[in-house]
Design a protein around this motif. Structure first.
Motif, PDB file in Angstrom:
ATOM      1  N   SER A  70      67.600 149.157  46.070  1.00  7.94           N
ATOM      2  CA  SER A  70      67.062 150.490  46.320  1.00  7.94           C
ATOM      3  C   SER A  70      66.179 150.420  47.558  1.00  7.94           C
ATOM      4  O   SER A  70      65.235 149.626  47.615  1.00  7.94           O
ATOM      5  CB  SER A  70      66.246 150.988  45.112  1.00  7.94           C
TER       6      SER A  70
ATOM      7  N   ASP B 230      67.568 155.444  49.824  1.00 16.89           N
ATOM      8  CA  ASP B 230      67.727 156.069  48.516  1.00 16.89           C
ATOM      9  C   ASP B 230      66.548 156.961  48.152  1.00 16.89           C
ATOM     10  O   ASP B 230      66.739 158.010  47.534  1.00 16.89           O
ATOM     11  CB  ASP B 230      67.901 154.984  47.445  1.00 16.89           C
TER      12      ASP B 230
ATOM     13  N   VAL C  82      61.881 154.865  40.819  1.00 18.95           N
ATOM     14  CA  VAL C  82      62.812 153.928  41.463  1.00 18.95           C
ATOM     15  C   VAL C  82      63.526 153.063  40.441  1.00 18.95           C
ATOM     16  O   VAL C  82      64.736 152.815  40.561  1.00 18.95           O
ATOM     17  CB  VAL C  82      62.065 153.058  42.495  1.00 18.95           C
TER      18      VAL C  82
ATOM     19  N   ARG D 229      66.777 155.544  37.730  1.00 15.73           N
ATOM     20  CA  ARG D 229      67.646 155.199  38.864  1.00 15.73           C
ATOM     21  C   ARG D 229      68.755 156.235  39.061  1.00 15.73           C
ATOM     22  O   ARG D 229      69.254 156.401  40.160  1.00 15.73           O
ATOM     23  CB  ARG D 229      68.280 153.823  38.675  1.00 15.73           C
TER      24      ARG D 229
ATOM     25  N   SER E  88      66.935 158.560  41.346  1.00 16.34           N
ATOM     26  CA  SER E  88      66.552 158.017  42.649  1.00 16.34           C
ATOM     27  C   SER E  88      67.726 157.431  43.410  1.00 16.34           C
ATOM     28  O   SER E  88      67.804 157.556  44.636  1.00 16.34           O
ATOM     29  CB  SER E  88      65.468 156.943  42.472  1.00 16.34           C
ATOM     30  N   LYS E  89      68.665 156.793  42.708  1.00 14.80           N
ATOM     31  CA  LYS E  89      69.781 156.120  43.372  1.00 14.80           C
ATOM     32  C   LYS E  89      71.010 157.025  43.478  1.00 14.80           C
ATOM     33  O   LYS E  89      71.625 157.125  44.545  1.00 14.80           O
ATOM     34  CB  LYS E  89      70.139 154.853  42.596  1.00 14.80           C
TER      35      LYS E  89
END
Length: 880
Positions: A223, A366, A472, A476, A479-480
């Motif tokens: 990330s 990201d 993060v 995820r 965030s990703k």
């Protein structure tokens, strides 16, 4: 344009392997509690991972489908259809506060960048969802609109964004909102359709590249967190606090960071702390030392504050170890679960190069951590960046730095949140976890001081760090995968809106082409069918006018010659009359003048025949014009040629005047016709012919004293002697010869017997003829000779090819040629207009059929786009 083929999607294997009892992760998590609790925690973690992988795989499939969809759109644009770029603006009623009777429907004015003056009222249908309205379609607005519409507020209120997009595009928006380029829309409006299509093609290409980047990023286990913001907002200070390191990133009251610095855990570099200076970022490979050069971490300060460096300088990758292993709360970089890198960026508003570099760099990461000064709030550069990043990242992590320096904290918090509400609505919804008001400098600069409690971090900063770690690591999927999902959502909405607008264009062009075909094709078929009959009519008009002019001219010439043969004028005209007889001594001149007048009357008769031919030609030309009006469509321009009848027979028309003196330019100018002979005065042969025709047809007896031939010879000799009195032939030699011949004649014994009586009778007759008959016989003799000459010749010079053609026939041929020439010219002009009209309508029909075919195919293609968009939405998990 070569067709674009998207890269073949590669199979990506999950980089996450569920924890096993002997894995380092299990060992790290063993402090949680008993073995049962640990097992339950691992099972829960494995369930989260499986859910994440399932979402990731679905998202990757949606990215692959989006790649193919966008590639097909790129190939379709230019090869089969010129995709138009629409602008949607609220109508006056919308701006005044009224709205549609249904939620999610709004009236808009649709224009296109290449035709800004052409507007169409449409209804923008947007399906309201719990999230943001993204599914859109266009339909033509009813005209006129119904007046009984009840105003109903939409179910979901959409907050206005900064510099709200008038054309409702985000990913495929053409105008760039940076600096002077903000006025690009005004420039685009004056470009050609092909230029707009080319700009859109470039934008599609950029989106394809970004989709390829997203495809790699969703399978990348690492990330990447970009820390950016305005100049001197405290970005490097925040990174130092997050790393638990004092002055890793250089800080000062003045801006220091001049290039991008990516901070990574040293565990990814064999636990060695060093700096990698990337030669080419896209070709960097940690295992290949030819792609980078190494420097000691101690040189980081001088590498970042070098005045000659800027955002375009090679990026740096800094590998760092954990600051202090005794900390109960380690840094986000060393979490033992997911590989994370922090990227420190130059200030946005430092210069245009660094600002542009930040815009480009945000697409590679990201999570965006945006640092803003509590004193300055969001600058123009910050707003531009957040708006641009919002196309992909619906949620941003925002840090309001130096908050403790603000006196009225409540007002500052309220103003900042109001700006965030406009800039990033999703971030505002989760403001409790994503928006933090801290003083990172206090934490970073106070860290490690004597007497300080290392384990007791600032409460607000601890909440920030916990929220960032949760965003993060734990969330995820947001965030990703969230940025990629958000990007595809906006991209699909743009493609859907683009397809809807172009469907309206295609339908309009198809209907217009069909109307044009229905209007033009029947006329074209009628013209083609009537072409043969039209040609026959034109030939018939030409032949009719020519034959009529020829026949009437020949008849007029024959009648004129008959009158001339009787010693009369061929046609009475102004200034034309026979001269008075001047007496015997002027008989020769009298005959010459009579001949000139008679020839001039023939010339005048020819002029009358030409005038008659002009009238006939005018009638024929009028008939051709009527044929044109009957056979040419109403929208075909008529001929602007004006027929001038006086231009016909121009050489002769110029020469012909009204006076006799100037009429000797036609027949009167021919020397072989104007020459006077003796027979013009006394035509003995004609009188003998008349006498013999009056006598009985009995044959002559043998008792005749003088044979008829001798009588004729004697008479001719007498006439010759008589003609000697004329001043034109009188001469000494002629007189002597006449006397000699006369004496020979008288000396003949036979002649002596009857010469006396004959001479007496002849003398008496000659005197009577001269007194009474000669003035009347000269015009007849002259006219008869002219008639006999023009009956067997055209009156032209002997060198002429038409010299042997009879005069009447010659004039008929000449007049008919002139008439035919004019009629053919009129018919040719009409034929050319008819041919051009047929060709033009043929081209219109051909072009309209091509447009109809092309537009119908485009409609089918855009309808299929809607279906493909729906399928991708199902793949990505967006239910609207």
């Amino acid at each position: 344009m070569q067709p674009f083929h998207p890269p073949t999607p590669q199979s990506h294997r999950s980089s996450y392997i569920p924890s096993t009892p002997d894995s380092p992760t299990v060992e790290k998590e063993s402090h949680i509690g008993s073995t049962v609790d640990a097992r339950q925690a691992r099972e829960a973690a494995d369930g989260v991972v499986r859910d994440y992988e399932e979402k990731r795989d679905r998202l990757a499939k949606a990215i692959d489908s989006s790649l193919y969809l966008l590639s097909d759109l790129k190939n379709f644009n230019g090869e089969q259809w010129t995709v138009r770029y629409p602008h949607l603006k609220p109508t006056e009623s919308t701006e005044n506060g009224s709205s549609s009777s249904r939620p999610g429907m709004s009236r808009r004015t649709l224009t296109f960048a290449d035709e800004p003056s052409h507007t169409t009222d449409v209804v923008l249908n947007s399906t309201p969802t719990i999230r943001r309205t993204l599914k859109r379609s266009l339909t033509l607005a009813p005209n006129p609109p119904c007046q009984s519409i009840t105003t109903v507020a939409p179910t979901i209120a959409e907050p206005k964004r900064m510099d709200e997009n008038e054309d409702d595009f985000s990913i495929l928006r053409l105008n760039l909102n940076m600096g002077a380029a903000r006025h690009a829309k005004g420039l685009i409006s004056h470009l050609e359709k092909s230029s707009i299509s080319a700009l859109l093609d470039n934008r599609i290409t950029a989106s394809l590249d970004h989709l390829s980047s997203l495809q790699k990023r969703v399978y990348d286990a690492q990330s990447r967190v970009l820390v950016t913001g305005d100049l001197n907002a405290g970005k490097s200070t925040l990174i130092n606090a997050l790393l638990r390191r004092d002055e890793v990133m250089p800080t000062d009251q003045q801006p220091l960071t001049t290039r991008f610095v990516e901070v990574i855990s040293a565990k990814e570099n064999e636990d060695k702390e060093e700096i990698h200076v990337l030669k080419e970022a896209d070709k960097y490979d940690p295992k290949d030392d030819s792609t980078y050069s190494t420097e000691d971490v101690s040189k980081l300060y001088e590498m970042l504050v070098d005045a000659e460096d800027d955002a375009s300088s090679p990026s740096l990758r800094v590998f760092l170890k954990e600051a202090d292993s005794n900390l109960a709360n380690p840094s986000i970089l060393h979490n033992g679960v997911v590989d994370i890198s922090l990227i420190d960026a130059p200030g946005l508003n430092r210069d245009s190069i660094k600002t542009t570099a930040n815009f480009a760099r945000q697409e590679e990461i990201d999570v965006v951590v945006f640092v803003v000064s509590a004193a300055n709030h969001f600058t123009l550069s910050a707003k531009e960046f957040i708006w641009q990043a919002g196309h992909e990242k619906a949620r941003l992590f925002i840090v309001v730095n130096r908050f403790d320096q603000i006196k009225d904290k409540a007002r500052c918090r309220r103003l900042v949140l109001e700006q965030i509400k406009q800039l990033s609505p999703k971030t505002y919804e989760d403001a409790a976890d994503l928006v933090h008001f801290v003083d990172s400098a206090k934490v970073a600069l106070g860290y490690g001081e004597a007497g300080s409690d290392d384990d007791d971090l600032d409460e607000s900063f601890s909440h920030l760090e916990h929220s960032l770690r949760s965003f993060v690591l734990v969330n995820r999927a947001k965030s990703k995968l969230g940025p990629a999902q958000n990007y595809i959502t906006h991209l699909l909405a743009d493609v859907e809106l683009l397809a809807a607008a172009n469907s309206l264009v295609a339908a309009k062009e198809r209907d217009a082409a069909r109307e044009e075909i229905a209007r033009v094709k029947p006329v074209l078929e009628k013209m083609k069918k009537g072409k043969e009959g039209l040609e026959e009519s034109l030939v018939g008009e030409e032949e009719a006018a020519t034959d009529k002019a020829s026949g009437r001219t020949k008849l007029a010439m024959e009648r004129g010659l008959d009158r001339v043969g009787r010693g009369e004028l061929a046609a009475p005209g102004p200034g034309l009359s026979l001269p008075s007889y001047p007496g015997l001594l002027g008989a020769w001149d009298y005959a010459a003048e009579v001949k000139r007048v008679l020839l001039a009357s023939l010339d005048f008769a020819v002029g009358l025949a030409e005038d008659d031919a002009r009238k006939l030609t005018t009638e024929g030309v009028d008939e051709v014009i009527k044929l044109g009006d009957a056979h040419l469509p109403a929208d075909v321009e008529r001929t602007n040629r004006k027929f001038n009848p006086q231009a016909m027979f121009t050489p002769r028309a110029i020469r012909r005047q009204s006076s006799v003196a100037s009429l000797g330019l036609g027949l009167a100018s021919q020397s072989q016709l104007v020459e006077v002979n003796v027979t013009d005065i006394f035509d003995l042969q004609h009188h003998i012919h008349l006498a013999r025709s009056a006598l009985p047809s009995a044959s002559s007896t043998s008792h005749e004293l003088v044979p008829f031939s001798t009588e004729v010879g004697a008479a001719s000799l007498a006439v010759g002697a008589f003609s000697m009195i004329s001043g034109k032939t009188l001469g000494l030699r002629a007189v002597v010869e006449g006397i000699v011949h006369f004496s020979d004649f008288v000396s003949n014994p036979a002649t002596r017997k009857w010469i006396g009586p004959v001479v007496g009778v002849f003398t008496a007759g000659a005197i009577g003829y001269v007194i009474y008959e000669l003035p009347r016989s000269i015009p007849k003799n002259v006219g008869r000779h002219i008639q006999s000459t023009l009956t067997v010749s055209s009156g032209q010079s002997v060198q002429s090819d038409d010299a042997s053609t009879p005069f009447a026939e010659y004039q008929a041929i000449r007049v008919s040629k002139e008439v035919r020439k004019v009629m053919r010219l009129a018919a040719w002009d009409f034929r050319e207009r008819f041919r051009a009209a047929v060709e033009a309508r043929g081209e219109v029909v051909k072009a309209s059929e091509e447009i109809e075919k092309k537009a119908t195919k485009a409609l089918e293609w855009f309808d299929n786009v809607d279906k493909r968009v729906e399928n991708i939405r199902e793949e990505v998990g967006i239910k609207v």
